[in-house]
Design a protein around this motif. Structure first.
Motif, mmCIF file in Angstrom:
data_model
loop_
_atom_site.group_PDB
_atom_site.id
_atom_site.type_symbol
_atom_site.label_atom_id
_atom_site.label_comp_id
_atom_site.label_asym_id
_atom_site.label_seq_id
_atom_site.Cartn_x
_atom_site.Cartn_y
_atom_site.Cartn_z
ATOM 1 N N SER A 76 0.823 -1.211 0.000
ATOM 2 C CA SER A 76 0.000 0.000 0.000
ATOM 3 C C SER A 76 0.856 1.261 0.000
ATOM 4 O O SER A 76 0.549 2.230 -0.702
ATOM 5 C CB SER A 76 -0.923 -0.006 1.228
ATOM 6 N N ASN A 80 0.977 3.898 -3.113
ATOM 7 C CA ASN A 80 0.662 5.309 -2.916
ATOM 8 C C ASN A 80 1.834 6.194 -3.330
ATOM 9 O O ASN A 80 1.653 7.277 -3.891
ATOM 10 C CB ASN A 80 0.308 5.562 -1.451
ATOM 11 N N PHE A 87 2.431 12.156 -1.922
ATOM 12 C CA PHE A 87 1.839 11.355 -0.844
ATOM 13 C C PHE A 87 0.572 11.996 -0.273
ATOM 14 O O PHE A 87 0.349 12.067 0.920
ATOM 15 C CB PHE A 87 2.853 11.131 0.284
ATOM 16 N N ASN A 90 -5.263 9.459 -0.432
ATOM 17 C CA ASN A 90 -6.202 8.859 -1.365
ATOM 18 C C ASN A 90 -7.120 7.927 -0.577
ATOM 19 O O ASN A 90 -6.656 7.191 0.293
ATOM 20 C CB ASN A 90 -5.439 8.107 -2.456
ATOM 21 N N ILE A 93 -6.325 4.056 -1.027
ATOM 22 C CA ILE A 93 -5.032 3.700 -0.453
ATOM 23 C C ILE A 93 -5.078 3.777 1.072
ATOM 24 O O ILE A 93 -4.496 2.940 1.775
ATOM 25 C CB ILE A 93 -3.922 4.611 -1.008
ATOM 26 N N SER A 94 -5.780 4.765 1.598
ATOM 27 C CA SER A 94 -5.881 4.883 3.055
ATOM 28 C C SER A 94 -6.627 3.699 3.656
ATOM 29 O O SER A 94 -6.278 3.216 4.740
ATOM 30 C CB SER A 94 -6.573 6.198 3.429
#
Length: 337
Positions: A76, A80, A87, A90, A93-94
C-alpha cells in the motif's frame, strides 16, 4: 517480575520494546515497516515452544498472519508513493493501509486469528499480545487515518467483541473478545485525541496485567475451574473487581476513560454510536457478572487437598491495586471536575 523468565526471553522482550520505539519514532514509512518486522521476529521466539504443540501452532499462525499484514502494508505504501508523488491522501489507499494495520492488531473484520492464537499462549504472552502488540499499529494508524472507515470498524469491534464472548468457556478466548471490544473504545479514543488514547490504553493495560497475573498464579484457563475449585474468597473478590472494572461499571476505575469517551461522543452529537457503545458494554458486564455470580455462590464440598492456598506476597499488592480500582473512580471524578 511476576512471571518466570530466563535470559533469552528477557533479551527478546527487550528487542520487542525496542522495535516498537523504532516504529513510532521513525520519520519514514519504510522505517515504520522495519520496526514492525523486528517486532514480529522478536515475538515469535517468545511464543514458540518445541515441547508444546499449541505454542508451536500459535507461533506459526501468528507468523503467517503478520507476514500477510506486513506485505499488504508495504504494498500500500509503495502503491501510494508511485501513484501520488506528494503522498496526498487517497481514499482507497488509506483504506488499504488502515486494513493492514487492523489485521496486525487483530481488529474486526480481521479478528479471526486473534482468539485462536490466544488459546495457545501462556498468560504472559497473552498480556503482551493484548497490550504491547497494539501500540505500533495504533500509532501508525493515527498518522494516516480514514475517519469514516474508522468509525465503521470501531462500531464493529464493540459489537463483535461483546457478542463473541457470550458463549465462551475458555478464559483466554474470553479475554481475547474482551480485548476486541476494548479495541473499539481505543479506536474511538484515538480518533478523539492521542492523550485520551494514552489514558485509556494505560488503564486497560493495568487492568489486563492484574487479570493475567491472577489467572497465572491460580493456573486458571477455563471458566469451570473457577466454579469447581475452592479458591480463596478474597481471590474471587479480586477477580470480580477486575472484571467489573474492565467492563466499565461506574464505581470502578475502568469506567473513567469510557465516561470521557462517551462525553466527547455526546458533545459531537454522535448519539447512535454512544448508544451502541453503552449497550455493548452492558452485554460485556452481563457475562462477566454471570461468571462471577456463579463462582461466588457455588460452595462445593471437596476434600481438603483440593483447596488452593496461595502463599504469595504479591497478593498484597494485588489487593492494594484492587482497592485503588474500587475507589479510583471517586478520585478521578474529583480530578475530572
Amino acid at each position: 517480575m511476576y512471571f518466570y523468565l530466563n535470559s533469552n526471553k528477557m533479551f527478546f522482550i527487550f528487542i520487542l520494546f525496542f522495535s516498537t520505539l523504532i516504529s513510532i519514532s521513525s520519520n519514514s514509512w519504510l522505517g515504520c515497516w522495519i520496526g514492525l518486522e523486528i517486532n514480529l521476529l522478536s515475538f515469535i521466539p517468545l511464543i514458540s515452544n518445541s515441547n508444546n504443540l499449541l505454542n508451536s501452532e500459535a507461533s506459526l499462525k501468528y507468523f503467517l498472519i503478520q507476514t500477510i499484514a506486513s506485505v499488504n502494508f508495504l504494498f500500500s505504501i509503495l502503491l501510494n508513493l508511485i501513484l501520488f508523488k506528494n503522498f496526498e491522501i487517497n481514499y482507497l489507499i488509506s483504506i488499504l493501509i488502515n486494513s493492514s494495520l487492523f489485521l496486525k492488531m487483530g481488529s474486526v473484520p480481521f479478528h479471526f486469528w486473534f482468539p485462536n492464537i490466544m488459546e495457545g499462549l501462556s498468560w504472559l504472552n497473552c498480556f503482551i499480545l493484548m497490550t504491547w502488540q497494539k501500540i505500533s499499529p495504533m500509532i501508525l494508524l493515527s498518522y494516516y487515518m480514514n475517519k469514516n472507515f474508522l468509525i465503521f470498524i470501531m462500531i464493529l469491534n464493540v459489537i463483535i467483541g461483546s457478542l463473541g464472548g457470550i458463549n465462551q468457556t475458555s478464559l483466554r478466548k474470553l479475554m481475547a473478545f474482551s480485548s476486541i471490544n476494548n479495541l473499539g473504545w481505543m479506536l474511538s479514543a484515538l480518533m478523539i485525541s492521542e492523550n485520551l488514547w494514552m489514558l485509556y490504553f494505560s488503564m486497560y493495560s493495568f487492568l489486563i496485567s492484574m487479570m493475567c497475573f491472577l489467572f497465572y498464579i491460580m493456573n486458571l484457563f477455563y471458566i469451570n475451574q473457577i466454579y469447581n475449585f475452592n479458591i480463596n474468597f478474597y481471590i474471587k473478590i479480586s477477580i470480580l473487581i477486575n472484571f467489573f472494572s474492565l467492563g466499565g461499571l461506574p464505581p470502578f476505575l475502568g469506567f473513567f476513560p469510557k465516561w470521557i469517551i462517551i462525553n466527547f461522543l455526546m458533545n459531537n452529537e454522535l448519539y447512535l454510536i454512544s448508544f451502541i457503545f453503552i449497550m455493548m458494554s452492558l452485554i460485556m458486564l452481563f457475562f462477566y457478572t454471570r461468571i462471577m455470580y456463579s463462582s461466588l455462590l457455588f460452595f462445593n464440598y471437596k476434600f481438603k487437598w483440593f483447596k488452593i492456598f496461595v502463599k504469595n506476597k504479591s497478593m498484597i499488592y494485588i489487593n492494594y491495586f484492587n482497592f485503588l480500582s474500587l475507589l479510583g473512580m471517586i478520585f478521578s471524578t474529583l480530578f475530572f471536575f
